[in-house]
Design a protein around this motif. Sequence first.
Motif, mmCIF file in Angstrom:
data_model
loop_
_atom_site.group_PDB
_atom_site.id
_atom_site.type_symbol
_atom_site.label_atom_id
_atom_site.label_comp_id
_atom_site.label_asym_id
_atom_site.label_seq_id
_atom_site.Cartn_x
_atom_site.Cartn_y
_atom_site.Cartn_z
ATOM 1 N N GLY A 156 -3.761 9.943 3.210
ATOM 2 C CA GLY A 156 -3.364 8.550 3.049
ATOM 3 C C GLY A 156 -4.257 7.554 3.739
ATOM 4 N N LYS A 197 0.837 -1.207 0.000
ATOM 5 C CA LYS A 197 0.000 0.000 0.000
ATOM 6 C C LYS A 197 0.867 1.251 0.000
ATOM 7 N N ASP A 239 -0.700 9.138 -5.742
ATOM 8 C CA ASP A 239 -2.099 9.551 -5.616
ATOM 9 C C ASP A 239 -2.309 10.420 -4.372
ATOM 10 N N ILE A 240 -1.625 10.074 -3.279
ATOM 11 C CA ILE A 240 -1.785 10.824 -2.025
ATOM 12 C C ILE A 240 -1.220 12.228 -2.157
ATOM 13 N N TYR A 283 -6.056 4.907 1.855
ATOM 14 C CA TYR A 283 -5.147 3.958 1.212
ATOM 15 C C TYR A 283 -4.444 3.050 2.221
ATOM 16 N N HIS A 304 0.720 3.770 -3.707
ATOM 17 C CA HIS A 304 -0.295 4.826 -3.662
ATOM 18 C C HIS A 304 0.298 6.196 -3.342
#
Length: 779
Positions: free
Chosen positions: A615, A436, A546-547, A618, A543
């Motif tokens: 976050g 993750k 994206d964060i 995620y 991820h």
Amino acid sequence: MLTPGLPILPPGVERHPVPGGGSRAVAVWRGDEIMVLDREGMQPVEMVFFGPDKRSDAGRLGAKGYGRPEGIIATLNNGSRSGAKVLKSLDAAGFDIGRGDAIRALGEGSRPGDMARFTAEQDGLLIVAAPGGEMGPEGEGLATELTLYIRRADPKLVKMTGQSHDPLADPLLDATIMPGEAKPYEVRKGQYIQILDVQGRECSDFQAFSMRALDKGLEREIDPTTTRALMGNLYPTPGIFSKYWSSDQEPLVEIVQDTCGRHDTFGLACTARYYEDLGYPGHVNCSDNMNAELGAYGIRPRGGWAAINFFFNTMLDDANAIGMDDPWSRPGDFVLLRALTDLVCVSTACPCDVDPANGWNPTEIQLRTYKETESFQRSIGYRKSTEADVEETKKTAFHECFARHTRDFIEYNGYWLANTMTNHGAIAEYWACRDKVAVMDLSPLRKYEVTGPDAEELMQLCVTRNMKKLSVGQVVYTAMCYEHGGMIDDGTVYRLGETNFRWIGGNDTSGLWLREQAERHGLNAWVRNSTDQLHNIAVQGRHSRDILSKIFWTPPQQPTIDELPWFRLTIARLGDLSGPSVVISRTGYSGELGYEIFCHPKHAVEIFDKVWEAGAPYGITPLGLAALDMLRIEGGLIFAGSEFDDTTDPFEAGIGFTVPLKSMEDDFIGRVAVERRKASPHRKLVGFEVQGGVVPVPGDCVRVGKAQVGEITSAMKSPILGKVIALGRVAPEYAEPGTVIEIGQLDGLQKRLRATVSAFPHFDPTKSRVKGEYASEMA
């Protein structure tokens, strides 16, 4: 002998460090010469001098006055520890800093080593500051340290002005113990004990008795054997494993601060028998002195006292023989303890002058105790170099953010860093990063701002990569070498502008080396330490992009987070154009897609909280050093002190790709030696796949038959691969993948682990994950 650890000043000269963004107050007398040294260059100094009449006049130092000392006032009120001490001195003396007459010197254009000089025309109080504003992520506004020297007109005044080391707070007891003396004293629960080596390399025996047990007629003192067994260390250190115990397993004292870090728990305080056996009957000794002083408390005499001998440098060799050498302690080194129950204590200054125990020259010990209401943070002494002043272990600006998740902090290069997280653990943190996203604190990385017209030339000289090909906004991983080809450090170079570079490495030696080379080669470049002004977290995992793209805004001329390629940086702001400024680079130490966020310490909590909030969907997880070590071994990423040191060249360390010998025509320091070593290698870094479940220990020998052909540098049981893997250096003859070797344990011969040489990285050798190319299924 050369003894750089014991710097000696000329008679009558004092030295007072002034931290960057900090200050110092010192009493001066008429005729004293005042000298202020700019350590790193371009640092302004502001001073104020108050006479006995409480008036401030720059002319009393023969200088021009600039009126109200705005720089000093801002420095005193910035919340620093040094500012609080100076404000206390001003308040006690009744001086109004707002009416001070500022003296200004150095600053713009000053070089490392430049010095401003003044002479006091009357007695008074001198305040010296190294002012500076908040440093931005691009390096502007940096404050660096100064050194204040005072040459006393009357050398006899040196000791009257605090040349013996300042107490940490107002002491309850302040006593000097001369060599051959012992001092008994009582300490109540919660109070602090400071044992200070005044001149360096002087041992001090310490013993503490439970007062409650003495009241019952029982002698229950510190027991070294019990302490070693419970702590798992030869001697405790500040942190979780910090206590000294009695034989009843009752904790008596804990170590709060230790600036030396090397003490004795193997033997006895010096005894009459020791000197008699050497041919010195009647020699004064610590055990007899302790007997004489402890008798008043009804404690029975002993021929030899088991004691904690602070600063005594003893060690065990491979055959378990105890040896000793000169102490490691420097002038002013100390140990600060906290009483965990009411105690009767005794401390000595060792009189031994017949061996290296006290450097052949016994000197005094300073003993101080402090109230239980004082607040002292846990600290292990750190020095940037042998000659540097000791620094307390610091908390990073992100410390409290990670303290929400753990109490397991360990000392790393002068900072406290999280090791594992409560309710997670290293394995869970590892998987969070692989599956993750995880966030870790990397603030202790050393940052140095390299600026000036010759900045590119300096970097070209000192690192192995070609700086002429480094674009503004680009980041490159490189090595830095000595002339003989051995590595000083590995690290990254950030190019912030045509004449602005940032070196980020693992230790201060590399930054100090850059500054030394600038001076040696006469280059018009400045190298200034920005580590404490630029803290950073790494957000690593699939991820991470994206964060960060949700919470950081970038101006039109900078790449967005989504656009940022590998080994590039962008200047961004949190939220929008009015948010805190940061530098974000697409870099990391995990082998996963990831980024590092650099910010001023005052914005750290705000930035962490936004990252954590974004976050959460995620499954973001905090990650400590234990999990980070697992990630980097799998990723084939090297670590100082493991895969390389100053005897290892970049090719031996497995990073020969950082040395473009064919395409780079310019010389760099160590090039000739590196070329020679590459042509005739003695060792090569390789991977190993180890049979069974036993994990080798760094330093274990690698053998073919009875011959040792290498050693292990790092090892782990890989969660994602399901097997034990390792990194190590071997002779080139045995470096081919598939070569069968054995890893020796015990004495290297009696126990063997079968292993096969393999390529590395063991995991994701094509670097597809760090490029953001994730397969739909786990490898």
